[in-house]
Design a protein around this motif. Sequence first.
Motif, PDB file in Angstrom:
ATOM      1  N   GLN A 153       0.853  -1.191   0.000  1.00  0.00           N
ATOM      2  CA  GLN A 153       0.000   0.000   0.000  1.00  0.00           C
ATOM      3  C   GLN A 153       0.893   1.246   0.000  1.00  0.00           C
ATOM      4  O   GLN A 153       1.714   1.426   0.907  1.00  0.00           O
ATOM      5  CB  GLN A 153      -0.924  -0.040   1.208  1.00  0.00           C
ATOM      6  CG  GLN A 153      -1.829  -1.271   1.190  1.00  0.00           C
ATOM      7  CD  GLN A 153      -2.508  -1.553   2.525  1.00  0.00           C
ATOM      8  OE1 GLN A 153      -2.268  -0.863   3.519  1.00  0.00           O
ATOM      9  NE2 GLN A 153      -3.345  -2.581   2.550  1.00  0.00           N
ATOM     10  N   GLN A 178       1.345   4.155   1.011  1.00  0.00           N
ATOM     11  CA  GLN A 178       0.982   5.207   1.956  1.00  0.00           C
ATOM     12  C   GLN A 178       1.936   5.205   3.146  1.00  0.00           C
ATOM     13  O   GLN A 178       2.499   4.169   3.517  1.00  0.00           O
ATOM     14  CB  GLN A 178      -0.456   4.999   2.440  1.00  0.00           C
ATOM     15  CG  GLN A 178      -0.704   3.672   3.134  1.00  0.00           C
ATOM     16  CD  GLN A 178      -2.137   3.502   3.627  1.00  0.00           C
ATOM     17  OE1 GLN A 178      -3.020   4.290   3.300  1.00  0.00           O
ATOM     18  NE2 GLN A 178      -2.372   2.481   4.442  1.00  0.00           N
ATOM     19  N   HIS A 179       2.095   6.404   3.735  1.00  0.00           N
ATOM     20  CA  HIS A 179       2.852   6.587   4.985  1.00  0.00           C
ATOM     21  C   HIS A 179       4.308   6.139   4.875  1.00  0.00           C
ATOM     22  O   HIS A 179       4.880   5.633   5.847  1.00  0.00           O
ATOM     23  CB  HIS A 179       2.160   5.854   6.142  1.00  0.00           C
ATOM     24  CG  HIS A 179       0.719   6.192   6.290  1.00  0.00           C
ATOM     25  ND1 HIS A 179       0.257   7.486   6.355  1.00  0.00           N
ATOM     26  CD2 HIS A 179      -0.388   5.396   6.339  1.00  0.00           C
ATOM     27  CE1 HIS A 179      -1.063   7.483   6.461  1.00  0.00           C
ATOM     28  NE2 HIS A 179      -1.473   6.230   6.435  1.00  0.00           N
ATOM     29  N   ASN A 231       0.046  -2.672  -5.952  1.00  0.00           N
ATOM     30  CA  ASN A 231      -0.179  -1.468  -5.168  1.00  0.00           C
ATOM     31  C   ASN A 231      -1.684  -1.189  -5.190  1.00  0.00           C
ATOM     32  O   ASN A 231      -2.479  -2.113  -5.342  1.00  0.00           O
ATOM     33  CB  ASN A 231       0.651  -0.280  -5.678  1.00  0.00           C
ATOM     34  CG  ASN A 231       0.397   0.073  -7.135  1.00  0.00           C
ATOM     35  OD1 ASN A 231      -0.541  -0.415  -7.760  1.00  0.00           O
ATOM     36  ND2 ASN A 231       1.242   0.928  -7.690  1.00  0.00           N
ATOM     37  N   HIS A 265      -5.120   4.992  -5.525  1.00  0.00           N
ATOM     38  CA  HIS A 265      -5.740   6.076  -4.777  1.00  0.00           C
ATOM     39  C   HIS A 265      -4.773   7.244  -4.738  1.00  0.00           C
ATOM     40  O   HIS A 265      -3.588   7.107  -5.077  1.00  0.00           O
ATOM     41  CB  HIS A 265      -6.104   5.628  -3.358  1.00  0.00           C
ATOM     42  CG  HIS A 265      -7.156   4.568  -3.329  1.00  0.00           C
ATOM     43  ND1 HIS A 265      -8.475   4.826  -3.614  1.00  0.00           N
ATOM     44  CD2 HIS A 265      -7.069   3.238  -3.072  1.00  0.00           C
ATOM     45  CE1 HIS A 265      -9.175   3.706  -3.519  1.00  0.00           C
ATOM     46  NE2 HIS A 265      -8.344   2.727  -3.204  1.00  0.00           N
ATOM     47  N   PHE A 281      -4.814   9.355  -1.827  1.00  0.00           N
ATOM     48  CA  PHE A 281      -4.648   9.649  -0.405  1.00  0.00           C
ATOM     49  C   PHE A 281      -4.679   8.338   0.376  1.00  0.00           C
ATOM     50  O   PHE A 281      -5.252   7.348  -0.087  1.00  0.00           O
ATOM     51  CB  PHE A 281      -5.779  10.566   0.089  1.00  0.00           C
ATOM     52  CG  PHE A 281      -5.863  11.874  -0.641  1.00  0.00           C
ATOM     53  CD1 PHE A 281      -5.079  12.954  -0.264  1.00  0.00           C
ATOM     54  CD2 PHE A 281      -6.716  12.028  -1.730  1.00  0.00           C
ATOM     55  CE1 PHE A 281      -5.150  14.160  -0.952  1.00  0.00           C
ATOM     56  CE2 PHE A 281      -6.792  13.222  -2.421  1.00  0.00           C
ATOM     57  CZ  PHE A 281      -6.003  14.297  -2.035  1.00  0.00           C
ATOM     58  N   PRO A 282      -4.089   8.321   1.568  1.00  0.00           N
ATOM     59  CA  PRO A 282      -4.125   7.105   2.374  1.00  0.00           C
ATOM     60  C   PRO A 282      -5.553   6.667   2.686  1.00  0.00           C
ATOM     61  O   PRO A 282      -6.462   7.480   2.831  1.00  0.00           O
ATOM     62  CB  PRO A 282      -3.379   7.514   3.657  1.00  0.00           C
ATOM     63  CG  PRO A 282      -2.486   8.650   3.243  1.00  0.00           C
ATOM     64  CD  PRO A 282      -3.271   9.385   2.203  1.00  0.00           C
ATOM     65  N   ASP A 301      -4.188  12.503   5.466  1.00  0.00           N
ATOM     66  CA  ASP A 301      -3.402  13.358   4.580  1.00  0.00           C
ATOM     67  C   ASP A 301      -1.913  13.040   4.683  1.00  0.00           C
ATOM     68  O   ASP A 301      -1.053  13.889   4.444  1.00  0.00           O
ATOM     69  CB  ASP A 301      -3.662  14.829   4.899  1.00  0.00           C
ATOM     70  CG  ASP A 301      -5.083  15.247   4.537  1.00  0.00           C
ATOM     71  OD1 ASP A 301      -5.495  14.980   3.383  1.00  0.00           O
ATOM     72  OD2 ASP A 301      -5.783  15.802   5.394  1.00  0.00           O
ATOM     73  N   LYS A 310       1.684  10.682   3.814  1.00  0.00           N
ATOM     74  CA  LYS A 310       2.443  10.464   2.581  1.00  0.00           C
ATOM     75  C   LYS A 310       1.719   9.462   1.684  1.00  0.00           C
ATOM     76  O   LYS A 310       1.152   8.468   2.162  1.00  0.00           O
ATOM     77  CB  LYS A 310       3.834   9.928   2.907  1.00  0.00           C
ATOM     78  CG  LYS A 310       4.720  10.913   3.645  1.00  0.00           C
ATOM     79  CD  LYS A 310       6.058  10.270   3.999  1.00  0.00           C
ATOM     80  CE  LYS A 310       6.957  11.235   4.759  1.00  0.00           C
ATOM     81  NZ  LYS A 310       8.232  10.591   5.149  1.00  0.00           N
ATOM     82  N   HIS A 311       1.779   9.712   0.370  1.00  0.00           N
ATOM     83  CA  HIS A 311       1.112   8.811  -0.571  1.00  0.00           C
ATOM     84  C   HIS A 311       1.700   9.027  -1.959  1.00  0.00           C
ATOM     85  O   HIS A 311       2.131  10.122  -2.294  1.00  0.00           O
ATOM     86  CB  HIS A 311      -0.402   9.065  -0.609  1.00  0.00           C
ATOM     87  CG  HIS A 311      -1.178   7.921  -1.164  1.00  0.00           C
ATOM     88  ND1 HIS A 311      -1.330   7.712  -2.509  1.00  0.00           N
ATOM     89  CD2 HIS A 311      -1.818   6.898  -0.543  1.00  0.00           C
ATOM     90  CE1 HIS A 311      -2.038   6.613  -2.699  1.00  0.00           C
ATOM     91  NE2 HIS A 311      -2.349   6.095  -1.525  1.00  0.00           N
ATOM     92  N   ASP A 328     -10.921  10.906  -3.319  1.00  0.00           N
ATOM     93  CA  ASP A 328     -10.107  10.953  -4.534  1.00  0.00           C
ATOM     94  C   ASP A 328     -10.798  11.766  -5.621  1.00  0.00           C
ATOM     95  O   ASP A 328     -10.192  12.615  -6.280  1.00  0.00           O
ATOM     96  CB  ASP A 328      -9.871   9.537  -5.070  1.00  0.00           C
ATOM     97  CG  ASP A 328      -8.823   8.753  -4.304  1.00  0.00           C
ATOM     98  OD1 ASP A 328      -8.074   9.346  -3.518  1.00  0.00           O
ATOM     99  OD2 ASP A 328      -8.756   7.518  -4.508  1.00  0.00           O
ATOM    100  N   SER A 380       1.124  -1.993   4.966  1.00  0.00           N
ATOM    101  CA  SER A 380       1.202  -0.537   4.881  1.00  0.00           C
ATOM    102  C   SER A 380       2.556  -0.034   5.353  1.00  0.00           C
ATOM    103  O   SER A 380       3.268  -0.706   6.118  1.00  0.00           O
ATOM    104  CB  SER A 380       0.092   0.083   5.741  1.00  0.00           C
ATOM    105  OG  SER A 380       0.149   1.502   5.679  1.00  0.00           O
TER     106      SER A 380
END
Length: 259
Positions: free
Chosen positions: A12, A14-15, A38, A41, A43-44, A50, A52-53, A114, A238
């Motif tokens: 994923q 994100q983050h 993956n 999207h 955004f997480p 909000d 990291k992505h 999104d 994640s």
Amino acid sequence: MTRPLRIGVQIQPQHADYAQIRDAVRRAEDLGVDVVYNWDHFFPLSGDPDGKHFECWTMLGAWAEQTSRVQIGALVSCNSYRNPELLADMARTVDHISGGRLVLGIGAGWFEKDYDRFGYEFGTPGTRIADLAQALPRIKARLAAGNPAPTRDIPVLIGGGGERKTLRVVAEHADVWHSFGDLDTLTRKSAILDEHGAAVGRDTAALVERSVGVRGAPEDAADALVAAGVTLFTVGVSGPDYDLSLVERWVAWRDAAQS
């Protein structure tokens, strides 16, 4: 038709910094997974909304160069975010970069944030599914028209479980169906998928691989899922750490079950 058992991992995006994502992909391929996904999207979906992505398809191009064995793809790409012909040409390009390892995962879309933040019209579930149904023949036509042609018939994975509309689209177009839900839900929807297959003249029991996301250990769930027809099992992880310990257990189960 007896399909091999396969293990996927959804990295994923994100983050995490991209270096951490890249390392997770390397570790997953080294572990012996069959597919690395993956998601599509902006955004997480969990944690800081909000945080990291990173974007899906530019990342897949990088993964195509980084990896050498695993299949790669989105679980799943959102049909709403790209013109179908453009998506087809992106898929054809990543197919060539990867040497024929792309899976074209696609779905109707659902994450309203999104759409709102990036200026897409959200519509309704019905309009989004109708758009997906209209897009798939266009995608296949553009793939067939590309020069050079794709290296193979790129497998289409469709995610979703709407019993009246989505599963009809799956029956008509998919090589892989990814189910979201528990064992009972999967079993019921799998039977409905085969009913749609009969209606459109396609043997979905033989032609459409069953895929499911798993969160627990294989000893708790695998046997019942295999009995229900599942052959592709995907663990989501994640950032920032991308703990692959559960993935490793599923790979070991796969190897023992097929030895």
